[in-house]
Write an enzyme that holds these catalytic residues in place. Structure first.
Site: not given
Ligand code: ADP
Ligand code: MG
Length: 406
Positions: A39, A208, A361, A385
């Site tokens: 960043r 989620k 992120g 976000g």
């Molecule tokens: P981003 O920040 O790219 O939007 P998220 O915050 O939604 O992504 O999710 C990232 C997290 O999801 C990571 O820390 C990863 O470990 C977790 N994750 C991915 N697959 C699984 C899984 N099958 N079970 C539990 N956690 C998971």
């Molecule tokens: Mg995230």
């Protein structure tokens, strides 16, 4: 959306003028060591242009989540040091946000100097829900740059926040979009718009379903394929009727997932195999399970090898790709293969001429952790976000405030 940009400001002339820049310098820290300076690097070009044009540049940013009071552990001191290196010139750090030290240093600036204010969230008015309190902080920021000052909004990661240094100050000064914000908006407009090139594939993952619901609703009607991996896939797999053991599951989202599958079943692709672990640990024992068979024990921590191959085939042939959310728990090497496979397929598509955007992120962190070059993708968004909210079609206060009414 019509906004005034940095180019417009430079054309107006900034020599000798105070220019307040809101940057997103919220980097991950271990102690006082910056573990990913992405960043800071992304924020440097706008500041450099202003410095070279002879502005007195005052940068404001936040770090972490202080509780509206000074917290030495969240001082921007390490950021000031790293930013100095990036700019190739000294960046002074004020000892406070808009207090006597900031004011004295602002008054002492000469053309081309850069002053970084201390963590803006040390001041509780920054994130206040009270319009008058935020306006008061904005007025104090305006005082630092003076009557003929200007504001440049360059922190894309915060434009979805109605905060004093993002929103209120843009109402109090002539306001412009910095290069980073302008680039992010251009890129996301391409992905969100109706003229994206097809085949258009979206990869979603992460933890989620509820976080990604609105983006599924917004993008599913526009894309050819929406592949879903990560923790969020298990609520969909459960919705299809298979047992998912102790995998991440949002019970209250099962009906929503059923409904999404009913409406968008032709574009949504779910994993047909997954890596099931006996515990959430880097040294877990694993088996590959077909999701149609389901499983009663263990937790799915990655998409399986068959799924990686199918997803990769779709992605390699795409002309537009948006990726948000890791396909597995990439932080553990044992469960990084899915995310790596997806990332490499998108990189391949990009090399073949596709337009690819990584948002989120953790997804951006995964790209770097897996050792892939930023250049392997067309764009890596700095705002998790904010980029999702933009794609969902939500109004972003920090952008709409920049809009010039015709
Ligand atoms: P981003 O920040 O790219 O939007 P998220 O915050 O939604 O992504 O999710 C990232 C997290 O999801 C990571 O820390 C990863 O470990 C977790 N994750 C991915 N697959 C699984 C899984 N099958 N079970 C539990 N956690 C998971
Ligand atoms: Mg995230």
């Amino acid at each position: 959306m019509a906004v005034r940009t940095l180019t417009d400001l430079l054309a107006d002339g900034v020599e000798g003028r105070g220019v307040l820049v809101r940057s997103d310098l919220n980097v991950p820290l271990e102690g006082s060591t910056i573990t990913d300076a992405g960043r800071i690097v992304a924020s440097a070009p706008t500041i450099t242009k202003l410095v070279e044009a002879g502005a007195k540049v005052i940068v404001t940013a936040h770090l972490g989540r202080p509780k509206g009071e000074p917290d030495p552990a969240l001082s921007l001191a390490p950021v000031a040091t790293r930013l100095s290196q990036e700019l190739g010139r000294n960046v002074q750090l004020a000892g406070d946000v808009v207090g006597s030290d900031a004011l004295a240093r602002a008054e002492g600036l000469t053309d081309g100097d850069v002053l970084l204010l201390e963590n803006i969230r040390f001041d509780p008015r920054e994130t206040s829900k009270d319009d008058a309190e935020r306006a008061q902080l904005a007025a104090a920021l305006v005082e630092l740059v003076g009557d003929d000052g200007a504001f440049v909004s360059d922190g894309f990661g915060v434009v979805h926040r109605k905060q004093a240094s993002v929103y209120d100050v843009a109402k109090a000064l002539p306001a412009y979009a910095g290069d980073l914000v302008a680039t992010e908006v251009d890129v996301l407009a391409k992905i969100a718009g109706d003229d994206a090139q097809h085949p258009y594939a979206v990869v979603l993952g992460g933890s989620k379903v509820s976080d990604k619901l609105a983006v599924i609703e917004a993008l599913a009607p526009k894309v050819d394929t929406l592949v879903i991996g990560g923790g969020m896939a298990f609520t969909f797999i459960k919705a299809q009727g298979s047992a998912v053991g102790d995998s991440l599951l949002q019970e209250d989202m099962i009906d929503t997932c059923k409904d999404l599958l009913d409406r968008f079943g032709d574009v949504i692709h779910l994993p047909h195999d997954v890596v099931v672990a006996d515990k959430f640990a880097p040294d877990a024992s694993t088996t590959i399970v077909n999701t149609a068979d389901g499983f009663d024990e263990g937790m799915g921590l990655d998409i399986g090898p068959g799924t990686v191959e199918r997803f990769a085939t779709v992605l390699t042939g795409a002309k537009t790709v948006f990726w948000n959310g890791p396909s597995g728990v990439f932080e553990f090497e044992k469960f990084a293969a899915g995310t790596r496979g997806v990332a490499e397929a998108i990189a391949q598509a990009t090399a073949n001429g596709a337009f690819s955007v990584v948002g989120g992120g953790d997804s951006a962190a995964a790209v770097r952790a897996l050792g892939l070059a930023d250049e392997a993708f067309s764009h890596i968004s700095t705002g998790g976000g904010a980029s999702l909210e933009y794609l969902e079609g939500k109004e972003l206060p920090g952008l709409s405030v920049l809009e010039v009414k015709p």
